[in-house]
Scaffold this active site. Structure first.
Site, PDB file in Angstrom:
ATOM      1  N   ASP A   1     -13.266 -23.870  11.316  1.00 45.46           N
ATOM      2  CA  ASP A   1     -12.818 -23.482  12.652  1.00 45.46           C
ATOM      3  C   ASP A   1     -11.788 -22.358  12.600  1.00 45.46           C
ATOM      4  O   ASP A   1     -11.160 -22.037  13.594  1.00 45.46           O
ATOM      5  CB  ASP A   1     -12.246 -24.682  13.409  1.00 45.46           C
ATOM      6  CG  ASP A   1     -11.060 -25.310  12.688  1.00 45.46           C
ATOM      7  OD1 ASP A   1     -10.745 -24.856  11.566  1.00 45.46           O
ATOM      8  OD2 ASP A   1     -10.456 -26.244  13.235  1.00 45.46           O
ATOM      9  N   GLY A   2     -11.618 -21.745  11.429  1.00 44.10           N
ATOM     10  CA  GLY A   2     -10.702 -20.618  11.323  1.00 44.10           C
ATOM     11  C   GLY A   2      -9.324 -20.993  10.852  1.00 44.10           C
ATOM     12  O   GLY A   2      -8.633 -20.180  10.245  1.00 44.10           O
ATOM     13  N   ALA A   3      -8.866 -22.195  11.128  1.00 44.77           N
ATOM     14  CA  ALA A   3      -7.527 -22.608  10.724  1.00 44.77           C
ATOM     15  C   ALA A   3      -7.485 -22.853   9.226  1.00 44.77           C
ATOM     16  O   ALA A   3      -8.133 -23.759   8.721  1.00 44.77           O
ATOM     17  CB  ALA A   3      -7.126 -23.881  11.462  1.00 44.77           C
TER      18      ALA A   3
ATOM     19  N   THR B   1     -11.779 -31.465  10.333  1.00 44.12           N
ATOM     20  CA  THR B   1     -11.196 -31.511  11.667  1.00 44.12           C
ATOM     21  C   THR B   1     -11.553 -30.254  12.449  1.00 44.12           C
ATOM     22  O   THR B   1     -11.299 -29.139  12.008  1.00 44.12           O
ATOM     23  CB  THR B   1      -9.662 -31.656  11.580  1.00 44.12           C
ATOM     24  OG1 THR B   1      -9.364 -32.763  10.732  1.00 44.12           O
ATOM     25  CG2 THR B   1      -9.054 -31.867  12.943  1.00 44.12           C
TER      26      THR B   1
ATOM     27  N   ARG C   1      -7.285 -41.926  11.329  1.00 46.74           N
ATOM     28  CA  ARG C   1      -6.198 -41.204  10.672  1.00 46.74           C
ATOM     29  C   ARG C   1      -4.927 -42.011  10.905  1.00 46.74           C
ATOM     30  O   ARG C   1      -4.579 -42.319  12.050  1.00 46.74           O
ATOM     31  CB  ARG C   1      -6.043 -39.795  11.251  1.00 46.74           C
ATOM     32  CG  ARG C   1      -4.941 -39.026  10.561  1.00 46.74           C
ATOM     33  CD  ARG C   1      -4.947 -37.565  10.942  1.00 46.74           C
ATOM     34  NE  ARG C   1      -3.867 -36.860  10.289  1.00 46.74           N
ATOM     35  CZ  ARG C   1      -3.633 -35.566  10.429  1.00 46.74           C
ATOM     36  NH1 ARG C   1      -4.416 -34.840  11.194  1.00 46.74           N
ATOM     37  NH2 ARG C   1      -2.638 -35.000   9.814  1.00 46.74           N
TER      38      ARG C   1
ATOM     39  N   ASP D   1      -8.909 -21.518   6.891  1.00 45.82           N
ATOM     40  CA  ASP D   1     -10.177 -21.366   6.174  1.00 45.82           C
ATOM     41  C   ASP D   1     -10.513 -19.906   5.889  1.00 45.82           C
ATOM     42  O   ASP D   1     -11.581 -19.619   5.353  1.00 45.82           O
ATOM     43  CB  ASP D   1     -11.333 -21.986   6.985  1.00 45.82           C
ATOM     44  CG  ASP D   1     -11.169 -23.479   7.173  1.00 45.82           C
ATOM     45  OD1 ASP D   1     -10.679 -24.125   6.227  1.00 45.82           O
ATOM     46  OD2 ASP D   1     -11.499 -23.999   8.242  1.00 45.82           O
TER      47      ASP D   1
ATOM     48  N   ASP E   1     -15.405 -27.659   6.803  1.00 43.87           N
ATOM     49  CA  ASP E   1     -14.092 -28.200   7.113  1.00 43.87           C
ATOM     50  C   ASP E   1     -14.342 -29.463   7.948  1.00 43.87           C
ATOM     51  O   ASP E   1     -15.415 -29.604   8.552  1.00 43.87           O
ATOM     52  CB  ASP E   1     -13.295 -27.150   7.898  1.00 43.87           C
ATOM     53  CG  ASP E   1     -11.901 -27.647   8.265  1.00 43.87           C
ATOM     54  OD1 ASP E   1     -11.304 -28.371   7.442  1.00 43.87           O
ATOM     55  OD2 ASP E   1     -11.432 -27.322   9.363  1.00 43.87           O
TER      56      ASP E   1
ATOM     57  N   ASP F   1      -7.326 -33.615   5.097  1.00 42.14           N
ATOM     58  CA  ASP F   1      -7.018 -34.976   5.545  1.00 42.14           C
ATOM     59  C   ASP F   1      -6.991 -35.964   4.380  1.00 42.14           C
ATOM     60  O   ASP F   1      -7.315 -35.631   3.244  1.00 42.14           O
ATOM     61  CB  ASP F   1      -8.061 -35.402   6.579  1.00 42.14           C
ATOM     62  CG  ASP F   1      -7.498 -36.417   7.566  1.00 42.14           C
ATOM     63  OD1 ASP F   1      -6.453 -37.009   7.273  1.00 42.14           O
ATOM     64  OD2 ASP F   1      -8.114 -36.605   8.629  1.00 42.14           O
TER      65      ASP F   1
END
Length: 1214
Positions: A846-848, A485, A648, A850, A483, A714
């Site tokens: 980071d878990g978000a 970010t 961004r 994913d 991932d 992104d």
């Protein structure tokens, strides 16, 4: 046969069976005759168990069901059919209730007037449970189906409001509970007895039980006791681990699974109830101070601030708004995924609610129990898919080979015993004994040791593992998805600057939007209002991007009070004001859609009649919604300039709304009516810094020939820029964007191929396809065959490719490095595609969003310590990707350790098998204490200490083998078996040729007897040991085999390049040296007490010296065969150089005679081992070879490939 859950992950085939009396009688007789072995066989093989006791019948009449998964594992399950009695056939059928109840739940199903007042006859419904889910019989479908919840009814958003606002009557709630059960994610912790029986009935422990009984019958009590002791420890450890995992999961779920909730009953009645009583359709009141949600529920009134970290890993609170009750959105069908911004998920924490005067914050229960999002997560942990790893499949094949060897010994023993007229009892015990010798009883424990040690080492570096078997799989990773970010880059975004636009042109960028000249501008007003921030206990909370933007303006946000809320009824404006101005602005944050790359708000400056709409979002989307003359002509160039530098970019726009609009009218407007004819006002440029460890880790992975891929939500150009900056795409390599669009207006689906500009000058004409195959080339050749292009794909293009260009998907992912704008489910799908071409895939996030990909990958590594990490096999406490090479290093060390231990245990059983077989030829055997010494003092100590080698300090290009049935490993095992056989036979024959040799008797004393008296002693008759343990052959083979075990252990315990050298493993070295010293001492300087204990006899000193020479030569031959010939010569020239790919031959320089010799030797050995021109076994190698000679791949710049052109591979220029 029927298919259940068709098209879903848990799709299964189902067959119906009913009991058959005569089959059961036959099975009973067979079980008695086989001593229960038939019952065990039927327990291990459910399909045999069902077919052996039942006859086939229709699903409707079935008493027992046979289930088989349709995935690659083809697992079989047995389920018993139960019956419930219910007033209706389906949970959402209407009942004959009083009219008030009908009104309270109207719309679910029309009631029948003719049945009103009559009692309804109960219906018998068949159902069964499987993996925490109940399946009910459906007469219409003629199949079993599961009931998920309220969404099964397929109702619109508006009908949820109109039909469910009053809540359910008690009788209807009780009826639905018959189908949905208690609302509880029940993780039942099995009793120790249940776990014990399940563990003990494992085939291996049954074999151990058989071995112990057999050894006891032969009076091998000590060895049998040692095996029992080992098994008890192994079972106890396993039970403790399993029980601990169950308790941890139970505690995690039970902590907030049962709470008291307020439930609506009718129009006004509210009653307190336990959350376990809830069913889909109930209406719960969300208290003002929040709660832990006990179910999945959709908000119908009010707004909630929710922490969803348990599900997503994202610690940022999100705002949940009520489901639309009117307008175009209300007419749409309710869907959990589509309307998740209105859904409160089970296990998530409602931090606070925003309520209105006189109204309550209400939510309608949609799903309960294991049907909830959290329930499905727990279910996947309770019932995981089996780990598909070649090592474990090959281990079973190897054991079968050992069983085959044991079968040969079994037949040999019987024939030999019959020829020597041995008693029947002895024939049976000795022939069965040879089987227990060949299959080593300590194998599983020894194999697990390396994984346990690796798990401990990982824990020391902050990596926690909930699936230890996956550690071995990490050793085979050849591709890792990251991932972006929070994983490759920092979590937060810093505001780099703003660039406003006026009159269709950009003004120079400004670093500080809070400066006095910008405070009163429309641009800063948009920054200050277009967000979803809220105050929680006086602190601003919300999306980090929104927080950065708002704090940069210097404005102040004020939440509405209860009195202010009452003025607007269901509308809650949030007030923001400039720092030095007294005129505030009120804004209503609405129409935010997380699925869309934009959000909009409606704002009214206090004292003015007109309202304004502010919009922020992805620049491409915002520009499309604006009047074209307001968008600067240099928009595209400016945007690319920023995104190429890794920034961004967010675009802002606004427009003035009609003066007649009120707050209430705005609520009913669709976003399409507001987000149109906007005026472009500028860009916000945010900086996302790359973590300092990222580039170094990616370089280390690339040098180790491990492919890296970026999967992010992104912007595409930003992702490409980050990929270049962190070294995933190097400066000289070009990136080809595959922009796919779906079919539209009779035009087929198409892919446009865009070549991005390289920051560095490259040769434009050089576009040959060079695939870097792992382990296939030397470093010099890698440089000569450099990869020089990468594909980049967006989420939208990926969806089009999988649907309309399935033939191209594998070709693209073979060289695709950047995947941008990817949705969570697309990340999971990408992992599956990569696995389909035989990559061993790791996923680091980071878990978000994913969670799905982390679970699906061979090795998922979560950088989040939140509850979402429970979905990932590995969780790292360090918040950067430095954990990835650590995990791969430990995985490689554990994998190589598993191979070493397996080879050692296999050789141990074969060496012992050879010794016993040779001794059987003279009607002898090893003694009880000799077995005990070998199996406990040598084998167990060596097997457990040889696993202690730590991982090598760096990743190398070479990967450890993944298969036991590989040329290199088989060569290793077979050469050592032949070596041991030769030296055992040599010693066995030599001892019989010695001048002092005689048939041993208790009176024999070869150490002291003179040669002249040997012939006389042969005529002495004396009592013989009926087992014939003590003899010269036994003693000789015991000494030789003891040294062979130790030699094999040292030869197989290899260090570099995957493990630290064995001399750094001091427990192993100490064990080997101690055992070597002990065996050497008792051989050269016999101790009567030890000789008596081990049942060895005294032999002349000359023969002892001869044995020392034999074991030294044996060790030297083993070392030369394994290290010099197999590892250095064959390893370098055969097993490493040839991976089935014909690499282009480079011209040899005159100064490279050694390289020429190596090439000649390699060609000869490849021919000798029949490996020349052997095709590759993995799919991505085959694809690479096919693409090397494809002149049309990669597609040329600025061309379009249409779906209809796939067969001919033609592209049309733009």
């Amino acid at each position: 046969m029927k298919i259940m859950n068709q098209g879903l992950e848990d799709e299964m085939e189902v067959w119906g069976y009913r009991p058959c009396l005569w089959k059961r009688i036959l099975v009973g007789v067979g079980s008695v005759c086989s001593g229960g072995l038939l019952l065990l066989l039927l327990y291990w093989l459910p399909e045999w168990g069902v077919k052996g006791t039942c006859t086939h019948t229709s699903l409707r009449d079935a008493h027992t069901l046979l289930l088989r998964t349709t995935d690659e594992f083809k697992q079989w399950f047995r389920a018993r059919v139960h019956v419930i009695s219910a007033p209706g056939e389906k949970p959402f059928d209407s009942l004959d209730l009083p009219s008030t109840a009908q009104a309270a739940n109207g719309g679910l199903c029309a009631s029948s007037e003719e049945h009103h007042g009559k009692s309804r006859q109960p219906v018998q419904i068949n159902y069964f449970s499987h993996h925490s889910t109940k399946y009910y019989w459906n007469d219409v479908m003629q199949n079993f189906e599961s009931h998920k919840g309220l969404e099964d009814v397929k109702m619109s958003c508006g009908s949820i409001h109109s039909d469910h606002s009053p809540g359910l009557p008690k009788s209807l709630q009780d009826y639905r509970r018959l189908f949905f059960g208690e609302n509880e994610i029940a993780v039942r912790v099995p009793s120790l007895f249940t776990l014990l029986m399940k563990e003990v009935l494992n085939p291996f422990y049954i074999f151990q039980l058989f071995s112990v009984i057999l050894w006891s019958a032969e009076d091998y009590y000590y060895y049998a006791t040692a095996i029992v002791f080992m098994s008890v420890i192994s079972i106890a450890t396993s039970l403790y681990t399993i029980k601990k995992q169950y308790v941890m999961l139970h505690d995690m779920v039970a902590a907030h699974s049962v709470v008291r909730v307020s439930v609506c009953r009718g129009s006004k009645d509210i009653e307190q109830a336990l959350s376990t009583d809830l069913v889909p359709g109930d209406v719960v009141i969300i208290p003002a101070n929040g709660m832990i949600m006990p179910c999945d529920a959709v908000l119908t009134h009010g707004t909630c601030i929710v922490n969803e970290s348990m599900l997503t890993g994202e610690s940022v609170p999100v705002t949940k708004t009520s489901l639309p009750a009117s307008g175009e959105e209300a007419a749409r069908s309710f869907d959990m995924e589509e309307h998740k911004r209105h859904v409160l998920f089970c296990g998530t924490h409602v931090i606070q609610t925003r309520f209105y005067a006189g109204e309550l914050v209400q939510a309608v229960v949609v799903r309960t129990g294991f049907s909830t999002e959290k329930g499905q997560l727990v279910r996947s942990i309770l019932h995981p898919k089996p780990t598909d790893f070649k090592l474990y499949r090959d281990a079973y094949l190897f054991l079968l080979c050992l069983v085959g060897v044991a079968g040969i010994g079994f037949i040999y023993t019987i024939i030999l015993s019959i020829m020597n007229k041995v008693p029947a009892k002895t024939i049976i015990t000795e022939s069965l004994d040879i089987i227990t010798i060949t299959v080593p009883p300590a194998l599983p424990a020894a194999m697990t040791a390396g994984i346990v040690y690796a798990q401990r080492r990982l824990k020391r570096v902050g990596i926690f593992c909930i699936s230890p078997q996956r550690i071995n799989m990490c050793g085979q990773l050849n591709l890792v998805c990251f991932d972006k970010t929070g994983t490759l880059t920092e979590d937060g975004l810093d505001l780099w600057g703003v660039q406003t636009a006026e009159s269709g042109r950009f003004l120079p960028p400004e670093a500080d939007p809070a400066k006095e000249s910008l405070v009163d501008t429309v641009f800063v007003a948009c920054m200050a209002t277009c967000h979803s921030l809220t105050k929680i206990e006086g602190e601003l909370s919300g999306d980090p991007l929104d927080l950065k933007m708002f704090s940069a303006t210097g404005w102040i946000l004020e939440e509405p009070t209860e009195e202010e809320t009452a003025l607007h009824n269901p509308i809650m404006p949030t007030v923001v004001r400039p720092p030095t101005h007294s005129v505030p602005e009120a804004n209503q944050n609405n129409m935010e859609l997380s699925e869309l790359p934009r959000m909009s708000v409606v704002v009214r400056k206090l004292g003015e009649k007109h309202m304004k709409a502010y919009l922020k979002g992805a620049p491409e989307v915002v520009a499309h919604l604006c009047k074209q003359h307001t968008v600067p002509q240099s928009f595209t160039e400016t945007l690319e300039t920023y995104t190429r530098q890794g920034f961004r970019v967010i675009a802002l726009a606004h427009r003035q709304l009609e003066s007649k609009l009120s707050w209430h009218k705005v609520q009913s407007l669709g976003r399409d009516l507001i987000e149109t004819n906007m005026e472009f006002i500028g860009l916000i440029i945010m900086q996302n810094k790359i973590k300092e460890e990222t580039a170094g880790v990616l370089l280390e992975l690339r040098q180790a020939n491990i492919r890296t891929v970026m999967v992010t939500g992104d912007n595409m150009l930003t992702a490409i820029s980050v990929a270049r900056d962190c070294g995933m795409v190097r400066a000289h390599e070009k990136v080809i964007i595959a922009d796919a669009v779906p079919p539209k207006d009779f035009h087929p689906a198409s892919i446009t191929w865009h070549y991005t500009e390289n920051p560095a000058q490259t040769d434009k004409e050089h576009r040959t396809v060079e695939i870097n195959l792992e382990d296939a080339v030397l470093d010099k050749r890698v440089t000569q065959q450099e990869q020089n292009y990468h594909f980049a794909v967006t989420g939208r293009a990926f969806a089009v490719l999988t649907e309309h260009f399935p033939q191209l998907v594998q070709k693209l992912v073979l060289r695709a490095t950047v995947f941008a704008r990817m949705a969570p489910d697309q990340k999971t799908e990408l992992v599956e595609v990569l696995q389909s071409i035989d990559y061993t895939v790791g996923m680091c996030g980071d878990g978000a969003n994913d969670c799905g990909a982390l679970k699906r990958a061979h090795s998922g590594i979560s950088l989040s310590e939140l509850e979402a990490s429970v979905a990932s096999p590995f969780t790292s406490t360090t918040s950067n990707i430095s954990c990835v090479p650590n995990l791969i290093r430990e995985g490689r060390a554990a994998l190589v350790t598993s191979f070493c231990v397996f080879k050692f245990m296999a050789l141990y059983s074969i060496i012992q098998y050879l010794s016993v077989t040779l001794l059987y030829s003279i009607l002898s055997n090893l003694g009880d204490f000799q077995f005990l010494f070998i199996d406990v003092a040598i084998i167990l100590i060596i097997a457990f200490t040889m696993s202690l080698n730590p991982a090598w300090k760096e990743l190398v290009r070479q990967r450890p083998p993944s298969s036991l049935i590989s040329g290199r490993l088989l060569c290793s095992v077979l050469t050592q078996i032949v070596t041991c056989l030769v030296f055992q036979v040599l010693a066995f024959l030599l001892v019989r040729q010695q001048s002092w040799y005689e048939t041993w008797t208790p009176q024999s004393d070869a150490c002291n007897v003179s040669r002249s008296s040997v012939s006389h002693s042969q005529n002495v008759t004396s009592p013989r040991d009926h087992k014939n343990i003590k003899n010269y052959e036994n003693t000789t083979l015991f000494y030789v085999s003891s040294f062979q075990y130790l030699a094999i252990a040292i030869v197989f315990s290899k260090g570099k390049p995957f493990r630290q050298p064995s001399y750094k493993n001091w427990p192993f070295m100490l064990s080997c040296m101690s055992l070597y010293t002990f065996v050497l001492l008792i051989m050269l300087y016999p101790v009567p007490a030890i000789d008596s204990f081990l049942e060895i006899v005294c032999v002349p000193h000359d023969w002892r010296v001869t044995l020392v020479i034999i074991v030294i030569v044996n060790a030297a031959v083993s070392f030369v065969l394994e290290i010099v010939i197999l590892d250095i010569i064959l390893g370098r020239l055969v097993f490493r150089c040839n991976q089935g790919v014909n690499l282009p031959t480079q011209p040899l320089s005159a100064g490279a005679p050694q390289e020429a010799n190596d090439r000649w030797a390699s060609s000869f050995l490849l021919w000798l081992f029949c490996r020349r021109n052997k095709p590759p076994r993995v799919s991505y190698h085959q694809l690479a070879i096919g693409l090397k000679d494809d002149a049309d791949w990669p597609p040329r710049p600025a061309t379009v490939t249409y779906a209809r052109d796939l067969r001919s591979h033609t592209s049309a220029p733009l």
